[in-house]
Write an enzyme that holds these catalytic residues in place. Structure first.
Site, PDB file in Angstrom:
ATOM      1  N   ASP A  50       0.832  -1.191   0.000  1.00 39.45           N
ATOM      2  CA  ASP A  50       0.000   0.000   0.000  1.00 39.45           C
ATOM      3  C   ASP A  50       0.873   1.250   0.000  1.00 39.45           C
ATOM      4  OD1 ASP A  50      -2.306  -1.522   0.120  1.00 39.45           O
ATOM      5  OD2 ASP A  50      -2.377  -1.492   2.311  1.00 39.45           O
ATOM      6  N   TYR A  78       6.848  -8.577   8.650  1.00 42.38           N
ATOM      7  CA  TYR A  78       6.460  -7.175   8.779  1.00 42.38           C
ATOM      8  C   TYR A  78       6.739  -6.655  10.181  1.00 42.38           C
ATOM      9  CZ  TYR A  78       3.574  -7.970   4.580  1.00 42.38           C
ATOM     10  OH  TYR A  78       3.130  -8.295   3.324  1.00 42.38           O
ATOM     11  N   ASP A  92      -6.713   1.238   8.418  1.00 45.39           N
ATOM     12  CA  ASP A  92      -5.411   1.881   8.612  1.00 45.39           C
ATOM     13  C   ASP A  92      -5.616   3.383   8.795  1.00 45.39           C
ATOM     14  OD1 ASP A  92      -5.701   3.065   6.050  1.00 45.39           O
ATOM     15  OD2 ASP A  92      -4.597   1.454   5.074  1.00 45.39           O
ATOM     16  N   ARG A 191      -3.369  -5.179   8.136  1.00 41.53           N
ATOM     17  CA  ARG A 191      -4.458  -4.269   8.534  1.00 41.53           C
ATOM     18  C   ARG A 191      -5.588  -5.041   9.200  1.00 41.53           C
ATOM     19  NH1 ARG A 191      -6.011  -1.561   3.087  1.00 41.53           N
ATOM     20  NH2 ARG A 191      -5.147  -3.518   2.338  1.00 41.53           N
TER      21      ARG A 191
END
Length: 304
Positions: A50, A78, A92, A191
């Protein structure tokens, strides 16, 4: 893997560029910049990030673009920050934020309760992707439908969270900030982890920071910023990537001739359930093969 930074003509070279994507750019924009830097139109990427996310974006040049589809199934890692206390329309910080928790609700959230909730998301879980994901619903991306004001209901899918560590918990201006590190299978939405952690604790939650630190064998140690690539264009040759990513088979001259034309090969003991990288006697990467009963058959041939 040994990066190539010589005077090689990258417009005809086959390889992987590992980009440290900055915040604010789409993956498509990064690909366009790599296309200009490399002087070739044959550029693609594996695993979209993103715009708000940073970190490892694996980009393929020329024939290596065909290798990307075989790398997308790799596990990923991550680092992220979750804000507990408010939900978001996009799960988010870029969406419409809706406060959920009162001061009393947040006061009841402890480090111990966060750890207990996180433990429930480790292993193989059923996860409903974020509504603003790129999943197609009746031919259109889910995020396109959401932005057009449509209601989107996505089906849950099975994903694997092999590591979900709480790194830090601290009070923030709008709620409780939780830093996490995650190792997960492809198809996992961080997310959605933020959203579901907030829901499990009853206070709402959304993602405020996301940095991808690894895609398969590609980590931050081999990543370069766009500025660095503009100064010194660094690429991992396709042969090195294939050798480091898949089991390797070094063919003799006769076998290599068959592999170049994609012919099945009898009598090879390849690793079951995996693709094997096939090389000729000079070390040139030729193809990916899989065992099929008594034969080894190609899944992709990279030379003509």
């Amino acid at each position: 893997m040994t990066p190539t930074t010589s005077d090689l003509d990258f417009s005809v070279a086959d390889g992987i560029v590992v980009v440290d994507k900055p915040a604010g750019l789409t993956s498509h924009t990064v690909v366009a910049r790599i296309r200009r830097l490399a002087g070739t139109r044959k550029v693609g990427h594996a695993g979209t990030l993103d715009p708000m996310a940073t970190g490892v974006l694996v980009v393929g040049l020329n024939r290596a673009t065909r290798l990307l589809g075989h790398l997308q199934l790799a596990d990923k890692s991550y680092d992220a920050t979750i804000l507990l206390g408010a939900s978001s329309s996009t799960d988010d910080a870029e969406g419409e934020i809706s406060p959920v928790a009162s001061a009393e609700d947040l006061a009841a959230v402890t480090v111990e309760s966060i750890e207990v909730a996180v433990a429930g998301f480790r292993g193989e879980i059923s996860q409903v992707p974020s509504k603003v994901s790129a999943i197609k619903v009746d031919g259109r991306r889910a995020y396109e439908r959401v932005r057009a004001g449509e209601e989107v209901a996505l089906k849950a899918r099975s994903v694997t969270i092999s590591r979900y560590d709480v790194v830090d918990v601290r009070p923030g201006a709008l709620g409780i900030e939780v830093d996490i590190s995650v190792d997960c299978s492809s198809g996992t939405y961080i997310r959605a982890l933020a959203r579901d952690l907030g829901a499990e604790l009853g206070v709402g939650g959304h993602l405020t920071m996301l940095r991808r630190t690894r895609v398969g064998a590609f980590g931050m140690s081999s990543a370069h910023t766009l500025e660095e690539l503009g100064e010194t264009f660094t690429m991992l040759p396709i042969a090195d990537v294939a050798s480091d990513t898949f089991p390797r088979f070094d063919a003799d001259a006769e076998q290599a001739a068959a592999i170049r034309t994609g012919r099945p090969l009898p009598g090879l003991k390849l690793t079951a359930g995996q693709q094997t990288a096939m090389f000729d006697p000079t070390g040139t990467f030729l193809a990916l093969y899989e065992p099929h009963g008594p034969l080894a058959k190609p899944t992709a041939v990279f030379v003509s």
